[in-house]
Design a protein around this motif. Structure first.
Motif, PDB file in Angstrom:
ATOM      1  N   UNK A 173       0.847  -1.178   0.000  1.00 24.62           N
ATOM      2  CA  UNK A 173       0.000   0.000   0.000  1.00 24.62           C
ATOM      3  C   UNK A 173       0.887   1.234   0.000  1.00 24.62           C
ATOM      4  N   UNK A 174       0.292   2.390  -0.261  1.00 23.82           N
ATOM      5  CA  UNK A 174       1.072   3.619  -0.284  1.00 23.82           C
ATOM      6  C   UNK A 174       0.493   4.621  -1.268  1.00 23.82           C
ATOM      7  N   UNK A 175       1.086   5.800  -1.354  1.00 23.42           N
ATOM      8  CA  UNK A 175       0.527   6.886  -2.163  1.00 23.42           C
ATOM      9  C   UNK A 175       0.457   6.606  -3.655  1.00 23.42           C
ATOM     10  N   UNK A 176       1.233   5.654  -4.155  1.00 18.96           N
ATOM     11  CA  UNK A 176       1.195   5.338  -5.585  1.00 18.96           C
ATOM     12  C   UNK A 176       0.143   4.287  -5.945  1.00 18.96           C
ATOM     13  N   UNK A 177      -0.660   3.857  -4.979  1.00 17.10           N
ATOM     14  CA  UNK A 177      -1.611   2.783  -5.271  1.00 17.10           C
ATOM     15  C   UNK A 177      -2.610   3.195  -6.345  1.00 17.10           C
ATOM     16  N   UNK A 178      -3.156   4.404  -6.257  1.00 15.26           N
ATOM     17  CA  UNK A 178      -4.104   4.860  -7.262  1.00 15.26           C
ATOM     18  C   UNK A 178      -3.468   4.920  -8.638  1.00 15.26           C
ATOM     19  N   UNK A 179      -2.242   5.412  -8.694  1.00 18.06           N
ATOM     20  CA  UNK A 179      -1.536   5.493  -9.974  1.00 18.06           C
ATOM     21  C   UNK A 179      -1.342   4.104 -10.582  1.00 18.06           C
ATOM     22  N   UNK A 180      -0.963   3.137  -9.746  1.00 22.10           N
ATOM     23  CA  UNK A 180      -0.745   1.778 -10.232  1.00 22.10           C
ATOM     24  C   UNK A 180      -2.043   1.158 -10.751  1.00 22.10           C
ATOM     25  N   UNK A 181      -3.115   1.314 -10.000  1.00 18.15           N
ATOM     26  CA  UNK A 181      -4.383   0.738 -10.433  1.00 18.15           C
ATOM     27  C   UNK A 181      -4.851   1.349 -11.750  1.00 18.15           C
ATOM     28  N   UNK A 182      -4.654   2.642 -11.898  1.00 16.99           N
ATOM     29  CA  UNK A 182      -5.026   3.296 -13.162  1.00 16.99           C
ATOM     30  C   UNK A 182      -4.156   2.807 -14.318  1.00 16.99           C
ATOM     31  N   UNK A 183      -2.886   2.553 -14.026  1.00 15.81           N
ATOM     32  CA  UNK A 183      -1.958   2.113 -15.085  1.00 15.81           C
ATOM     33  C   UNK A 183      -2.391   0.776 -15.684  1.00 15.81           C
ATOM     34  N   UNK A 184      -2.940  -0.112 -14.844  1.00 15.02           N
ATOM     35  CA  UNK A 184      -3.302  -1.439 -15.327  1.00 15.02           C
ATOM     36  C   UNK A 184      -4.780  -1.572 -15.687  1.00 15.02           C
ATOM     37  N   UNK A 185      -5.585  -0.624 -15.281  1.00 12.51           N
ATOM     38  CA  UNK A 185      -6.997  -0.651 -15.642  1.00 12.51           C
ATOM     39  C   UNK A 185      -7.657  -1.965 -15.265  1.00 12.51           C
ATOM     40  N   UNK A 186      -8.278  -2.609 -16.236  1.00 16.26           N
ATOM     41  CA  UNK A 186      -8.996  -3.859 -15.990  1.00 16.26           C
ATOM     42  C   UNK A 186      -8.180  -5.090 -16.376  1.00 16.26           C
ATOM     43  N   UNK A 187      -6.876  -4.957 -16.498  1.00 15.53           N
ATOM     44  CA  UNK A 187      -6.019  -6.085 -16.853  1.00 15.53           C
ATOM     45  C   UNK A 187      -6.222  -7.236 -15.860  1.00 15.53           C
ATOM     46  N   UNK A 188      -6.706  -8.373 -16.370  1.00 12.78           N
ATOM     47  CA  UNK A 188      -7.069  -9.500 -15.499  1.00 12.78           C
ATOM     48  C   UNK A 188      -5.848 -10.247 -14.965  1.00 12.78           C
ATOM     49  N   UNK A 189      -4.690 -10.011 -15.553  1.00  9.65           N
ATOM     50  CA  UNK A 189      -3.488 -10.734 -15.116  1.00  9.65           C
ATOM     51  C   UNK A 189      -2.673  -9.933 -14.093  1.00  9.65           C
TER      52      UNK A 189
END
Length: 232
Positions: free
Chosen positions: A95-111
């Protein structure tokens, strides 16, 4: 400060080497010990059950989600490798401040999945993954993430930053790469396509951790230091 303290303990040689390049003469009274951090160690049976030839490859990033720990180059590398290989999956644990950025980077990627775990679950999480990545771009001592990965028999790809270079001999018990996306991609791909190398590095990593990063070794080293300080 450091020079005025008669007895000091470092967790790696990186700071000590830097210090010795900046001082003309080390104080005569100054005693310095290097004691690496420790990790829980998997049992031989747990590592023996690993399938290093597994065609479905699980890759773990278990760090705090901050740029200094390599979140951005990790994400860039993962996105590139997901295009090239259909048999890989990434786990981002933390966890941490970059979590939102990471989730946005991968979008709905199932892997790609995100998770959190308590410290006492570190071995079980690492045992479920084939490759562990520690892509810090700055400020590392004896990395707990590296030690935990090695202690579970993971094949480790890490950047050559700070005390990590005291832990990994590249090509023997892990791979060291530059803290750049292109270098991280190359190191990960080498392990993705080469199961024999994954097995070799994973087994040597485990052997290294058992000898150098166990709690027993850590306790023994500290006991010697405390005895010297107390009785000399």
């Amino acid at each position: 400060n450091f020079e005025n303290c008669q007895n000091t303990v470092c967790v790696d040689y990186n700071f000590l080497n830097w210090y010795r390049t900046t001082v003309t003469k080390e104080p005569e009274h100054h005693r310095i010990w290097v004691i690496p951090n420790f990790s829980p160690i998997a049992t031989h049976e747990q590592v023996k059950r690993r399938d290093y030839k597994n065609k479905e490859i699980n890759i773990l990033f278990a760090r705090r989600f901050v740029q200094m720990r390599g979140t951005r180059i990790m994400a860039e590398s993962a996105l590139e490798l997901l295009k090239r290989h259909s048999n890989i999956r990434f786990t981002f644990a933390g966890e941490g401040p970059d979590e939102g950025w990471l989730r946005n980077a991968f979008g709905s990627e199932s892997r790609v999945r995100f998770m959190k775990y308590e410290p006492d679950k570190t071995l079980s999480v690492h045992l479920d993954h084939d490759i562990a990545v520690v892509p810090s771009i700055a400020s590392e001592g004896t990395s707990l993430s590296v030690a935990e990965a090695m202690a579970s028999g993971c094949s480790v790809v890490a950047t050559a930053v700070g005390g990590v270079t005291n832990m990994i001999i590249s090509g023997y018990n892990g791979l060291l790469v530059l803290p750049k996306t292109i270098s991280l991609v190359e190191g990960l791909e080498e392990l993705i396509i080469n199961p024999d190398l994954r097995e070799k590095l994973g087994r040597k990593a485990y052997e290294t951790a058992k000898e150098a990063f166990s709690m027993e070794q850590w306790q023994s080293s500290w006991k010697l230091v405390l005895q010297k300080v107390a009785y000399e």
